[in-house]
Motif scaffolding. Structure first.
Motif, mmCIF file in Angstrom:
data_model
loop_
_atom_site.group_PDB
_atom_site.id
_atom_site.type_symbol
_atom_site.label_atom_id
_atom_site.label_comp_id
_atom_site.label_asym_id
_atom_site.label_seq_id
_atom_site.Cartn_x
_atom_site.Cartn_y
_atom_site.Cartn_z
ATOM 1 N N PHE A 181 0.859 -1.182 0.000
ATOM 2 C CA PHE A 181 0.000 0.000 0.000
ATOM 3 C C PHE A 181 0.896 1.234 0.000
ATOM 4 O O PHE A 181 1.979 1.224 0.592
ATOM 5 N N SER A 182 0.452 2.272 -0.644
ATOM 6 C CA SER A 182 1.273 3.468 -0.808
ATOM 7 C C SER A 182 1.433 4.287 0.464
ATOM 8 O O SER A 182 2.342 5.107 0.567
ATOM 9 N N ASP A 183 0.581 4.063 1.462
ATOM 10 C CA ASP A 183 0.641 4.856 2.695
ATOM 11 C C ASP A 183 0.483 3.954 3.920
ATOM 12 O O ASP A 183 -0.498 4.050 4.659
ATOM 13 N N PRO A 184 1.461 3.066 4.156
ATOM 14 C CA PRO A 184 1.356 2.109 5.273
ATOM 15 C C PRO A 184 1.711 2.755 6.609
ATOM 16 O O PRO A 184 2.826 2.652 7.112
ATOM 17 N N MET A 185 0.741 3.407 7.226
ATOM 18 C CA MET A 185 0.997 4.311 8.341
ATOM 19 C C MET A 185 1.517 3.618 9.602
ATOM 20 O O MET A 185 2.162 4.266 10.429
ATOM 21 N N ALA A 186 1.253 2.345 9.789
ATOM 22 C CA ALA A 186 1.722 1.665 10.997
ATOM 23 C C ALA A 186 3.096 1.048 10.822
ATOM 24 O O ALA A 186 3.656 0.507 11.773
ATOM 25 N N ASP A 187 3.631 1.142 9.609
ATOM 26 C CA ASP A 187 4.889 0.468 9.307
ATOM 27 C C ASP A 187 6.054 1.437 9.276
ATOM 28 O O ASP A 187 5.929 2.579 8.839
ATOM 29 N N GLY B 47 4.618 3.084 18.601
ATOM 30 C CA GLY B 47 5.296 3.558 17.408
ATOM 31 C C GLY B 47 5.099 2.600 16.257
ATOM 32 O O GLY B 47 4.225 1.728 16.288
ATOM 33 N N VAL B 48 5.942 2.737 15.230
ATOM 34 C CA VAL B 48 5.804 1.927 14.030
ATOM 35 C C VAL B 48 6.729 0.725 14.078
ATOM 36 O O VAL B 48 7.571 0.590 14.954
ATOM 37 N N THR B 49 6.575 -0.175 13.094
ATOM 38 C CA THR B 49 7.352 -1.400 13.053
ATOM 39 C C THR B 49 8.838 -1.125 12.858
ATOM 40 O O THR B 49 9.240 -0.180 12.202
ATOM 41 N N GLY B 50 9.655 -2.005 13.470
ATOM 42 C CA GLY B 50 11.077 -2.019 13.171
ATOM 43 C C GLY B 50 11.889 -0.887 13.752
ATOM 44 O O GLY B 50 13.012 -0.646 13.316
ATOM 45 N N PHE C 269 -7.116 -12.086 8.285
ATOM 46 C CA PHE C 269 -6.684 -10.738 7.925
ATOM 47 C C PHE C 269 -6.261 -9.953 9.158
ATOM 48 O O PHE C 269 -6.822 -10.113 10.237
ATOM 49 N N ILE C 270 -5.272 -9.092 8.945
ATOM 50 C CA ILE C 270 -4.945 -8.026 9.886
ATOM 51 C C ILE C 270 -5.063 -6.737 9.090
ATOM 52 O O ILE C 270 -4.254 -6.477 8.195
ATOM 53 N N ILE C 271 -6.098 -5.951 9.371
ATOM 54 C CA ILE C 271 -6.305 -4.690 8.663
ATOM 55 C C ILE C 271 -6.090 -3.584 9.687
ATOM 56 O O ILE C 271 -6.937 -3.324 10.545
ATOM 57 N N VAL C 272 -4.936 -2.956 9.580
ATOM 58 C CA VAL C 272 -4.431 -2.080 10.635
ATOM 59 C C VAL C 272 -5.360 -0.921 10.955
ATOM 60 O O VAL C 272 -5.499 -0.516 12.116
ATOM 61 N N MET D 55 -1.974 -9.029 5.697
ATOM 62 C CA MET D 55 -1.897 -7.819 6.509
ATOM 63 C C MET D 55 -1.882 -6.599 5.601
ATOM 64 O O MET D 55 -1.196 -6.591 4.573
ATOM 65 N N GLY D 56 -2.651 -5.575 5.972
ATOM 66 C CA GLY D 56 -2.628 -4.366 5.163
ATOM 67 C C GLY D 56 -3.603 -3.327 5.654
ATOM 68 O O GLY D 56 -3.927 -3.259 6.845
ATOM 69 N N TYR D 57 -4.104 -2.551 4.704
ATOM 70 C CA TYR D 57 -4.946 -1.398 4.995
ATOM 71 C C TYR D 57 -6.220 -1.488 4.173
ATOM 72 O O TYR D 57 -6.276 -2.172 3.152
#
Length: 274
Positions: free
Chosen positions: A54-60, A181-184, A126-129, A100-102
């Motif tokens: 996705f172009s705007d993966p806000m949780a990642d 916060g975000v992943t990683g 599914f995991i839809i953030v 997983m996605g949005y």
């Protein structure tokens, strides 16, 4: 019983936690993605979490954002994600797959159409953030009505009232985001995670998975020892990025190097029950 429930049940009988791997579909290209997915179970993955780019993966965090960008640049679509799942199912009908996605791409695709095609392809959940329990009618209910699990995230800031709501709506397992916060971007403190998992389990009998901030076999071992599953995503995606040339093209040996790293992490998870 769903593939997810069967896998957790089998691992519980073995006395160990699950190892969940995250890789974005189409990263860095279709062929490499196919080879990675095909090799992950043998490398030690118990459940595959597949990112829908996705172009705007806000949780990642940056690693997964870049992975999404690489996949999109190479033409990956939701249709392509489902085709990858269907291809995987030709040789593996047992390993659970969670997308997983949005919600935006799913909404554009058409919710009812996507649920049908995902089930036909062999998706399990599914995991839809960006869909909290309050928005369950948008996608979670149609997915669960079709026999697919909807996994909710919960965070260190969730109070008991929020946990009760999440537990009442979730299926498959509950995904505990071990850092704010975000992943990683950081690693969790084991004592904090242990207390959080106990609190979550006071509200549900579902398995609890820990993700965000697991980067090494030792961290995987610790988190697996505190929960029903350890999820590693950003670290694997970074390993993919480490094996790309200046044109973001896969170098020779990428698949082998990534799967070797996954195997190291899997051994860490399995060591938690030793």
């Amino acid at each position: 019983m769903s593939r997810i429930a069967k896998r957790f049940d089998a691992l519980k009988k073995e006395g160990r936690s699950a190892f969940v791997t995250f890789v974005t579909a189409g990263d860095p290209d279709l062929k490499t993605s196919q080879e990675l997915f095909a090799g992950l179970p043998e490398a030690g993955a118990d459940i595959l979490e597949i990112g829908m780019p996705f172009s705007d993966p806000m949780a990642d965090g940056p690693a997964i954002q870049l992975g999404s960008q690489r996949a999109l640049a190479n033409g990956m679509t939701l249709k392509g994600v489902l085709a990858l799942v269907a291809d995987f199912r030709k040789t593996d009908n047992e390993t659970p797959i969670v997308l997983m996605g949005y919600f935006n791409p799913i909404y554009s695709f058409g919710v009812d159409k996507f649920v049908v095609e995902a089930k036909e392809a062999g998706v399990d959940g599914f995991i839809i953030v960006d869909l909290p329990p309050e928005e369950e009618r948008e996608f979670a209910i149609p997915a669960k009505d079709a026999g697919l699990d909807f996994i909710y995230l919960t965070t260190p800031t969730a109070d008991d009232a929020r946990l009760a709501t999440i537990a009442s709506k979730a299926s498959g397992f509950i995904y505990y985001v071990s850092i704010t916060g975000v992943t990683g971007t950081a690693s969790a403190v084991a004592s904090d995670v242990e207390a959080a998992v106990k609190r979550i389990k006071s509200h549900t009998d579902l398995p609890v998975a820990i993700g965000f901030g697991i980067n090494t076999p030792d961290q995987a071992k610790v988190m697996a020892g505190l929960s029903d599953a350890a999820v590693v995503g950003s670290a694997i995606v970074k390993k993919i990025a480490d094996n790309l040339d200046e044109n973001a093209t896969a170098k020779d040996g990428l698949v082998e190097d990534v799967l070797s790293y996954v195997n190291e992490l899997a051994r860490g998870v399995r060591a938690a029950s030793a």
